[in-house]
Motif scaffolding. Structure first.
Motif, short mmCIF file in Angstrom:
data_model
loop_
_atom_site.label_atom_id
_atom_site.label_comp_id
_atom_site.label_asym_id
_atom_site.label_seq_id
_atom_site.Cartn_x
_atom_site.Cartn_y
_atom_site.Cartn_z
N ARG A 164 8.82 8.91 2.73
CA ARG A 164 9.97 9.61 3.34
C ARG A 164 10.57 10.65 2.40
NH1 ARG A 164 11.48 4.00 5.18
NH2 ARG A 164 10.65 3.91 7.28
N GLN A 165 10.47 10.44 1.10
CA GLN A 165 11.01 11.37 0.12
C GLN A 165 10.05 12.53 -0.17
OE1 GLN A 165 12.11 9.19 -3.42
NE2 GLN A 165 13.00 7.55 -2.20
N GLY A 166 8.78 12.36 0.17
CA GLY A 166 7.77 13.36 -0.15
C GLY A 166 7.84 14.57 0.74
N HIS A 167 7.24 15.64 0.28
CA HIS A 167 7.17 16.89 1.05
C HIS A 167 5.84 16.97 1.80
CE1 HIS A 167 10.17 18.79 -1.96
NE2 HIS A 167 10.75 17.97 -1.13
N TYR A 168 5.49 15.91 2.47
CA TYR A 168 4.26 15.84 3.24
C TYR A 168 4.48 14.80 4.33
CZ TYR A 168 3.94 12.13 -0.15
OH TYR A 168 4.25 11.07 -0.94
N THR A 169 3.54 14.75 5.24
CA THR A 169 3.61 13.80 6.34
C THR A 169 2.30 13.02 6.37
OG1 THR A 169 4.93 15.35 7.61
CG2 THR A 169 3.92 13.56 8.83
N ILE A 170 2.41 11.70 6.48
CA ILE A 170 1.22 10.86 6.63
C ILE A 170 1.20 10.36 8.06
CG2 ILE A 170 0.13 8.69 5.93
CD1 ILE A 170 1.00 9.21 3.12
N SER A 171 0.06 10.49 8.70
CA SER A 171 -0.10 10.11 10.10
C SER A 171 0.24 8.65 10.33
CB SER A 171 -1.54 10.38 10.53
OG SER A 171 -1.82 9.74 11.74
N SER A 172 0.86 8.39 11.46
CA SER A 172 1.17 7.00 11.83
C SER A 172 -0.12 6.19 12.02
CB SER A 172 2.02 6.96 13.10
OG SER A 172 1.33 7.54 14.18
N GLN A 173 -1.22 6.86 12.35
CA GLN A 173 -2.50 6.15 12.48
C GLN A 173 -2.89 5.51 11.15
OE1 GLN A 173 -5.51 8.74 14.03
NE2 GLN A 173 -4.20 9.46 15.68
N LEU A 174 -2.68 6.22 10.06
CA LEU A 174 -3.00 5.69 8.74
C LEU A 174 -2.03 4.57 8.37
CD1 LEU A 174 -4.74 5.86 6.20
CD2 LEU A 174 -3.11 7.53 5.31
N LEU A 175 -0.76 4.76 8.69
CA LEU A 175 0.24 3.74 8.37
C LEU A 175 -0.07 2.42 9.07
CD1 LEU A 175 3.49 5.91 8.53
CD2 LEU A 175 2.25 5.14 6.49
N LYS A 176 -0.60 2.49 10.28
CA LYS A 176 -0.94 1.27 11.02
C LYS A 176 -2.07 0.50 10.37
CE LYS A 176 0.48 3.10 15.47
NZ LYS A 176 -0.01 3.57 16.78
N LEU A 177 -2.92 1.18 9.62
CA LEU A 177 -4.06 0.52 8.98
C LEU A 177 -3.70 -0.12 7.64
CD1 LEU A 177 -6.83 3.19 9.66
CD2 LEU A 177 -6.45 1.03 10.85
N ALA A 178 -2.53 0.21 7.10
CA ALA A 178 -2.13 -0.32 5.80
C ALA A 178 -1.95 -1.83 5.87
CB ALA A 178 -0.84 0.34 5.34
N ARG A 179 -2.29 -2.48 4.79
CA ARG A 179 -2.16 -3.93 4.70
C ARG A 179 -0.69 -4.33 4.77
NH1 ARG A 179 -1.80 -7.74 0.51
NH2 ARG A 179 -1.76 -6.09 -1.02
N ASN A 180 0.13 -3.62 4.07
CA ASN A 180 1.57 -3.84 4.12
C ASN A 180 2.26 -2.58 3.63
OD1 ASN A 180 1.18 -3.82 1.38
ND2 ASN A 180 2.05 -5.82 1.01
N THR A 181 3.56 -2.55 3.70
CA THR A 181 4.28 -1.40 3.20
C THR A 181 5.33 -1.86 2.23
OG1 THR A 181 5.80 -1.55 5.06
CG2 THR A 181 3.97 0.00 5.27
N GLY A 182 5.48 -1.10 1.16
CA GLY A 182 6.52 -1.42 0.19
C GLY A 182 7.79 -0.71 0.58
N MET A 183 8.72 -1.45 1.17
CA MET A 183 9.99 -0.85 1.62
C MET A 183 11.14 -1.66 1.07
SD MET A 183 9.55 0.18 5.59
CE MET A 183 11.29 0.48 5.72
N THR A 184 12.19 -0.96 0.74
CA THR A 184 13.41 -1.65 0.38
C THR A 184 14.22 -1.83 1.65
OG1 THR A 184 14.45 0.47 -0.13
CG2 THR A 184 13.48 -0.74 -1.96
N PRO A 185 14.95 -2.92 1.78
CA PRO A 185 15.73 -3.17 2.99
C PRO A 185 16.87 -2.20 3.16
CG PRO A 185 15.92 -5.04 1.45
CD PRO A 185 15.03 -4.02 0.83
#
Length: 185
Positions: A164-185
């Protein structure tokens, strides 16, 4: 009216990754280290296919993939990507010496080992830099995409906060394939 389902997109992305990985493995040498690095390079190529850098302006500008902690094996594994095109942009592979600056890089692939500065500092200093690495704690330490071998299979985790902080966009298709996501609550 037909109901649209997101599953075909996920299936196509998974199939694409599978085909490239199969190709990579068939082309691999007897050296398991080189074979594993080629698989990781295939993953990186696929990550590039699902990433857009909107601030670049022209789609025909080159895309620089810089290799940190690089050696002959890593350079050989990434060599097939040199000159390939992704989203209309030609890929250039640039090995970096230890503790080299990443200015001018779009992607920083960091092989196991330390970054020239902490990964969180890199993200702050270069918000357009997509960091990808294979260290066990890569995402937790502030990297964006972390490759991990789990039960003999290569998988990846993604840090959504940094995306979200980056100056690029990653496709939601790729995000769905990720094992997990590192997010802060």
């Amino acid at each position: 009216m037909a109901h649209h389902n997101a599953r075909p997109y996920r299936y196509n992305a998974q199939r694409w990754l599978g085909v490239l990985l199969l190709f990579c493995c068939l082309q691999g040498s007897a050296d398991s280290s080189l074979r594993l690095e080629k698989i990781k390079a295939a993953y990186v190529f696929n990550f590039l296919k699902f990433t857009i850098w909107p601030l670049e302006g022209a789609r025909d500008m080159p895309l620089f993939v810089c290799l940190g902690n690089s050696d002959a094996v890593l350079q050989q594994a990434f060599k097939p990507l040199q000159g390939q095109q992704v989203n209309g942009r030609k890929i250039y592979i640039r090995p970096l010496p230890v503790k080299a600056e990443v200015a001018g890089c779009h992607v920083y692939y960091l092989r196991q080992g330390g970054a020239p500065v902490p990964l969180r500092t890199l993200a702050q200093r270069y918000p357009g830099l997509l960091t990808i690495g294979d260290d066990e704690n890569f995402v937790a330490d502030g990297g964006i995409i972390g490759l991990q071998e789990v039960e003999g299979r290569l998988q990846f985790a993604i840090n959504l906060d940094l995306i979200r902080q980056g100056h690029y966009t990653i496709s939601s298709q790729l995000l769905k394939l990720a094992r997990n996501t590192g997010m802060t609550p």
